[in-house]
Motif scaffolding. Structure first.
Motif, PDB file in Angstrom:
ATOM      1  N   LEU A 143      45.851  45.589  47.813  1.00  0.00           N
ATOM      2  CA  LEU A 143      44.920  46.455  47.085  1.00  0.00           C
ATOM      3  C   LEU A 143      43.535  46.307  47.680  1.00  0.00           C
ATOM      4  N   SER A 144      43.102  47.372  48.333  1.00  0.00           N
ATOM      5  CA  SER A 144      41.750  47.461  48.869  1.00  0.00           C
ATOM      6  C   SER A 144      40.957  48.294  47.858  1.00  0.00           C
ATOM      7  N   ALA A 145      40.083  49.144  48.318  1.00  0.00           N
ATOM      8  CA  ALA A 145      39.330  50.048  47.432  1.00  0.00           C
ATOM      9  C   ALA A 145      38.724  51.141  48.305  1.00  0.00           C
ATOM     10  N   LEU A 191      45.767  49.894  49.954  1.00  0.00           N
ATOM     11  CA  LEU A 191      45.855  50.893  48.886  1.00  0.00           C
ATOM     12  C   LEU A 191      44.620  50.906  47.999  1.00  0.00           C
ATOM     13  N   HIS A 192      44.164  52.095  47.668  1.00  0.00           N
ATOM     14  CA  HIS A 192      43.148  52.252  46.622  1.00  0.00           C
ATOM     15  C   HIS A 192      43.893  52.649  45.347  1.00  0.00           C
ATOM     16  N   PRO A 193      43.800  51.812  44.298  1.00  0.00           N
ATOM     17  CA  PRO A 193      44.616  52.092  43.103  1.00  0.00           C
ATOM     18  C   PRO A 193      44.071  53.180  42.193  1.00  0.00           C
ATOM     19  N   LEU A 200      38.451  44.117  35.669  1.00  0.00           N
ATOM     20  CA  LEU A 200      37.553  44.287  36.817  1.00  0.00           C
ATOM     21  C   LEU A 200      36.643  45.500  36.642  1.00  0.00           C
ATOM     22  N   ALA A 201      37.202  46.587  36.120  1.00  0.00           N
ATOM     23  CA  ALA A 201      36.437  47.832  36.004  1.00  0.00           C
ATOM     24  C   ALA A 201      35.697  47.931  34.665  1.00  0.00           C
ATOM     25  N   ALA A 202      35.985  46.996  33.741  1.00  0.00           N
ATOM     26  CA  ALA A 202      35.451  47.112  32.373  1.00  0.00           C
ATOM     27  C   ALA A 202      33.926  47.300  32.305  1.00  0.00           C
TER      28      ALA A 202
HETATM   29  N1  LIG Z   1      40.393  48.449  38.620  1.00  0.00           N
HETATM   30  C1  LIG Z   1      39.875  49.310  39.476  1.00  0.00           C
HETATM   31  O1  LIG Z   1      39.306  50.337  39.075  1.00  0.00           O
HETATM   32  C2  LIG Z   1      40.003  49.080  40.955  1.00  0.00           C
HETATM   33  C3  LIG Z   1      39.503  50.074  41.824  1.00  0.00           C
HETATM   34  C4  LIG Z   1      39.596  49.871  43.203  1.00  0.00           C
HETATM   35  C5  LIG Z   1      40.206  48.731  43.686  1.00  0.00           C
HETATM   36  N2  LIG Z   1      40.690  47.785  42.821  1.00  0.00           N
HETATM   37  C6  LIG Z   1      41.287  46.590  43.404  1.00  0.00           C
HETATM   38  O2  LIG Z   1      42.540  46.339  42.807  1.00  0.00           O
HETATM   39  C7  LIG Z   1      42.796  44.921  42.789  1.00  0.00           C
HETATM   40  C8  LIG Z   1      43.217  44.486  41.392  1.00  0.00           C
HETATM   41  O3  LIG Z   1      42.156  44.713  40.499  1.00  0.00           O
HETATM   42  P1  LIG Z   1      42.359  44.780  38.910  1.00  0.00           P
HETATM   43  O4  LIG Z   1      41.639  45.976  38.464  1.00  0.00           O
HETATM   44  O5  LIG Z   1      43.798  44.612  38.552  1.00  0.00           O
HETATM   45  O6  LIG Z   1      41.514  43.499  38.480  1.00  0.00           O
HETATM   46  P2  LIG Z   1      41.813  42.342  37.420  1.00  0.00           P
HETATM   47  O7  LIG Z   1      42.542  42.846  36.241  1.00  0.00           O
HETATM   48  O8  LIG Z   1      40.495  41.669  37.219  1.00  0.00           O
HETATM   49  O9  LIG Z   1      42.805  41.371  38.235  1.00  0.00           O
HETATM   50  C9  LIG Z   1      42.329  40.659  39.331  1.00  0.00           C
HETATM   51  C10 LIG Z   1      43.355  39.684  39.799  1.00  0.00           C
HETATM   52  O10 LIG Z   1      42.773  38.928  40.879  1.00  0.00           O
HETATM   53  C11 LIG Z   1      43.072  37.570  40.671  1.00  0.00           C
HETATM   54  N3  LIG Z   1      42.015  36.724  41.224  1.00  0.00           N
HETATM   55  C12 LIG Z   1      40.674  36.848  41.087  1.00  0.00           C
HETATM   56  N4  LIG Z   1      40.049  35.825  41.695  1.00  0.00           N
HETATM   57  C13 LIG Z   1      41.023  35.047  42.237  1.00  0.00           C
HETATM   58  C14 LIG Z   1      41.021  33.837  42.969  1.00  0.00           C
HETATM   59  N5  LIG Z   1      39.902  33.188  43.266  1.00  0.00           N
HETATM   60  N6  LIG Z   1      42.214  33.323  43.347  1.00  0.00           N
HETATM   61  C15 LIG Z   1      43.361  33.942  43.034  1.00  0.00           C
HETATM   62  N7  LIG Z   1      43.442  35.086  42.330  1.00  0.00           N
HETATM   63  C16 LIG Z   1      42.270  35.618  41.934  1.00  0.00           C
HETATM   64  C17 LIG Z   1      43.142  37.387  39.161  1.00  0.00           C
HETATM   65  O11 LIG Z   1      43.909  36.237  38.890  1.00  0.00           O
HETATM   66  P3  LIG Z   1      44.097  35.616  37.416  1.00  0.00           P
HETATM   67  O12 LIG Z   1      45.226  36.393  36.811  1.00  0.00           O
HETATM   68  O13 LIG Z   1      44.442  34.209  37.642  1.00  0.00           O
HETATM   69  O14 LIG Z   1      42.792  35.814  36.722  1.00  0.00           O
HETATM   70  C18 LIG Z   1      43.818  38.683  38.756  1.00  0.00           C
HETATM   71  O15 LIG Z   1      45.211  38.552  38.863  1.00  0.00           O
HETATM   72  C19 LIG Z   1      41.504  44.258  43.298  1.00  0.00           C
HETATM   73  O16 LIG Z   1      41.656  43.968  44.669  1.00  0.00           O
HETATM   74  C20 LIG Z   1      40.462  45.344  43.136  1.00  0.00           C
HETATM   75  O17 LIG Z   1      39.402  45.211  44.065  1.00  0.00           O
HETATM   76  C21 LIG Z   1      40.605  47.941  41.467  1.00  0.00           C
END
Ligand SMILES: NC(=O)c1ccc[n+]([C@@H]2O[C@H](COP(=O)([O-])OP(=O)(O)OC[C@H]3O[C@@H](n4cnc5c(N)ncnc54)[C@H](OP(=O)(O)O)[C@@H]3O)[C@@H](O)[C@H]2O)c1
Length: 249
Positions: A143-145, A191-193, A200-202
Motif C-alpha cells: 500500500l503506497s498512496a 497500490l493506492h487504496p 490514519l485518515a481520521a
Molecule cells: N486510509 C487512507 O485514506 C489511505 C490513503 C492512501 C494510502 N493509505 C495507505 O494505506 C496503508 C494502510 O493505512 P490504513 O488507512 O489502514 O491505516 P491504519 O488503520 O492506521 O493502519 C496502519 C497499519 O500500519 C501498522 N503500523 C504503523 N506503524 C507501524 C510500525 N512501526 N511497525 C509495524 N506496523 C506499523 C499498524 O500496526 P498496528 O496494527 O500494530 O497498529 C496498522 O496495522 C498505509 O500505508 C497508508 O499510507 C491509506
C-alpha cells in the motif's frame, strides 16, 4: 504444490484487516498470516485462535526473528508464501501532523515516516525473500498512496509522507528489476487504496466529501480485485489506484 499462504504486514490496521476479511471469505483455503507492532494479539478466526506475528518496522533487530517466525508457521502448515501484502504505514507521528508548509518540516518526523513507510517495507522483503518461491508465481503488493506520485503532485504539502511514499515507490521499482533475475515469476504492485475511513485518515475525515470516502471493506474488495487481475498478468511492476487505473510515477 503445498498450500498457498498470504502474509499481511499491518494486517490488523484499517485496510489491512479488511483485506484479511476479504481474503478469508474469497480464498478460505489460503493460509493467512498477519503481523502487527505489538506481540501476541489474539483474535478468533474460523480455525480457532490466531496469534499475530510481531514486527515493529522501526526496530531493525526484529526482522530476522520475524522471518524465522513466519518460516515456522509456514512449515507447521506445510504452506508456501506466495503472496506478501504490506498494508502498514503512518501519515504522521505522535508529535507532528502532516506539514502544511516547509516551516513545519521536522527532522525527527521525516525520519520516522521514511523508516516506517519506505525503508520498513524493503526490509520486510529482504527478510522474507528466501521464503518466496523462485519457480512458481508469487506477488508482493504494497500500500503506497497517490500522494507519492511526483507527476501528480499539484497541491504540495505533506512533505514527509509524500517523500516517504515516493521513496517507497522507487524502492519497489528497483526491487522489481532485481526480482526479474532471481524471482522471475514474482509480480510487484504498488497500490493506492483510495481515501479510506481508517485511523490514519481520521484527522482529515471532515475535509473529505462523503462520496470520496470508502469504508475499509469497500477499499479491500477493490484492492483484492486489482491484485487478482495482476496475478493473472505478466510479472512486472505497476502503480495502480483502487480501481486498477495507473498512477503517474
Ligand atoms: N486510509 C487512507 O485514506 C489511505 C490513503 C492512501 C494510502 N493509505 C495507505 O494505506 C496503508 C494502510 O493505512 P490504513 O488507512 O489502514 O491505516 P491504519 O488503520 O492506521 O493502519 C496502519 C497499519 O500500519 C501498522 N503500523 C504503523 N506503524 C507501524 C510500525 N512501526 N511497525 C509495524 N506496523 C506499523 C499498524 O500496526 P498496528 O496494527 O500494530 O497498529 C496498522 O496495522 C498505509 O500505508 C497508508 O499510507 C491509506
Amino acid at each position: 504444490m503445498s498450500r498457498q499462504a498470504t502474509l499481511i504486514v499491518g494486517g490488523y490496521g484499517g485496510v489491512g484487516a479488511a483485506l484479511a476479511d476479504a481474503l478469508a471469505e474469497q480464498e478460505p483455503k489460503t493460509l493467512l498470516l498477519r503481523s502487527r507492532r505489538a506481540q501476541s494479539a489474539v483474535t478468533a478466526n474460523s480455525e480457532g485462535a490466531e496469534h499475530a506475528l510481531a514486527l515493529d518496522l522501526r526496530d531493525t533487530r526484529q526482522y530476522a526473528d520475524f522471518a524465522a517466525a513466519v518460516k515456522a508457521r509456514l512449515a507447521a502448515a506445510d504452506a508456501t508464501l506466495t503472496r506478501l501484502l504490506i498494508a502498514s504505514g503512518i501519515l504522521q507521528t505522535a508529535a507532528q501532523r502532516p506539514e502544511r508548509g516547509l516551516r513545519e518540516l521536522d527532522a525527527a518526523a521525516f525520519h520516522e515516516l521514511m523508516t516506517v513507510d519506505a525503508l520498513g517495507p524493503l526490509l520486510v522483503v529482504q527478510a522474507l525473500l528466501p521464503l518466496l518461491p523462485r519457480r512458481e508465481a508469487s506477488h508482493i503488493a504494497v500500500l503506497s498512496a497517490r500522494v507519492g506520485s511526483i507527476g501528480d503532485n499539484r497541491l504540495g504539502g505533506w512533505y514527509s509522507y509524500r517523500c516517504a511514499k515516493a521513496a517507497l515507490n522507487q524502492g519497489f521499482v528497483t526491487l522489481s528489476r532485481e526480482l526479474a533475475r532471481g524471482h522471475k515469476h514474482c509480480q510487484v504492485t504498488l497500490l493506492h487504496p483510495g481515501t479510506v475511513d481508517t485511523a490514519l485518515a481520521a484527522p482529515f475525515r471532515d475535509s473529505v466529501p462523503d462520496d470520496s470516502l470508502q469504508t475499509p471493506a469497500q477499499s479491500a474488495a477493490h484492492l483484492l480485485a486489482v491484485m487478482q487481475a495482476r496475478e493473472a498478468a505478466e510479472p512486472g511492476i505497476a502503480y495502480l489506484d483502487w480501481a486498477g487505473k495507473p498512477i503517474p510515477w
